[in-house]
Design an enzyme around this catalytic site. Sequence first.
Site, PDB file in Angstrom:
ATOM      1  N   ASP A 152     -63.320 -71.300  -5.601  1.00  0.00           N
ATOM      2  CA  ASP A 152     -62.155 -70.914  -4.806  1.00  0.00           C
ATOM      3  C   ASP A 152     -61.815 -69.437  -4.943  1.00  0.00           C
ATOM      4  O   ASP A 152     -61.086 -68.882  -4.116  1.00  0.00           O
ATOM      5  CB  ASP A 152     -60.925 -71.780  -5.104  1.00  0.00           C
ATOM      6  CG  ASP A 152     -60.933 -72.506  -6.418  1.00  0.00           C
ATOM      7  OD1 ASP A 152     -62.007 -72.824  -6.930  1.00  0.00           O
ATOM      8  OD2 ASP A 152     -59.833 -72.768  -6.952  1.00  0.00           O
ATOM      9  N   ALA A 153     -62.360 -68.794  -5.982  1.00  0.00           N
ATOM     10  CA  ALA A 153     -62.172 -67.344  -6.111  1.00  0.00           C
ATOM     11  C   ALA A 153     -62.737 -66.602  -4.902  1.00  0.00           C
ATOM     12  O   ALA A 153     -62.290 -65.491  -4.579  1.00  0.00           O
ATOM     13  CB  ALA A 153     -62.848 -66.832  -7.378  1.00  0.00           C
TER      14      ALA A 153
END
Length: 363
Positions: A152-153
């Site tokens: 998700d970064a």
Amino acid sequence: MVAVLLIMAPLSQAQDIKPAEVKKIMKRVADWQLDHFQDLYSGSTKPHHQLDWTNGALYIGMVKWAAMAGDETYYNWLKAIGEGNEWKLHRRKYHADDHTVGQLYLELYRKYKDVKMIEPTKEQFDFIMYHPARTSLTWKSPYHQSRWNWCDALFMSPPVWAKLYNITGEEKYLDFMMGEFKATTDFLFDKEENLYYRDESYMGKRDHNTKIFWSRGNGWVFAGLTNIMNELDSQSKEYKYFLKIYKKMAKKLLAIQTPEGHWAMSLLGQEFYPTPETSGSSFYTYGLAWGINKGILDKDTYGKAVQKGWNAMVGHVTEEGMLGYVQPIGAAPGKAWADKTEVYGTGAFLSAGSEVYKLYGGE
């Protein structure tokens, strides 16, 4: 007591999508969220910090809605967030989560052309670029989240670098982003399934004998890809790199969408995770609609998936405007409830609406 608007899946999927209705429900969801911005979510004992990644994801969708709304209320609200925090990113210098709000600042700069809106972000990213983290992408290494070692970064930080490159014309921002994005993808992307592991700790694990690919995490990757490609020349080698990943994921997502229109919390485990989850599913709907609008995806092939996805998401919006079935903060497949939401779910829904609106003829 929150009144939940129940729409049966077959009926919702059969409904034609009208641009005016898309805009109407986007406004309802946006207005509800503004009224409930300081509510407690995910079991928190105090509201999220205004610069927290949760709100950063909200702002990404809200600024898309502000551009559609024809009402300065939303821009004024977003601008007040930046002004109240002196246009600074959140507290951790290297952590991707704390860069998310930079996407809002750069979009507001595009509208208002006020350099103070982007100076702190530019200064911090210059520092990171000239003092890059050297930590391993393995999950338990010291200071490991100084790099993008969780999927998700790739939604949080890379689009900020891409926007900064586009706005300034300085290729150093693009070059840094490409190097780090490729490292993360080489580490976390499963070439057999064309999906990303959330992080190294999920590699080799099984849930009901299926690989674990977290829906929300992959949804954020998919949305991140679109937000990056929006900043790049479509003829560039960098754009083509992201496009290749995007097309692989899109094909996989088409194959694993549930009959109800959402995507299972564990993407390969529909029968074990029947509960809808609207934050990841909204971002898949956003990314697929964007691809059709850009002429990247064939409408005859992908259009029904977008229609089913959008109508499913709308079916989980309450009469008041709260988007239900948003999984609380976490890192793996879990649970969601009709009467619980999160700010990032609203951001994802508004992002989806912005592209669905265009797809069905809105201007």
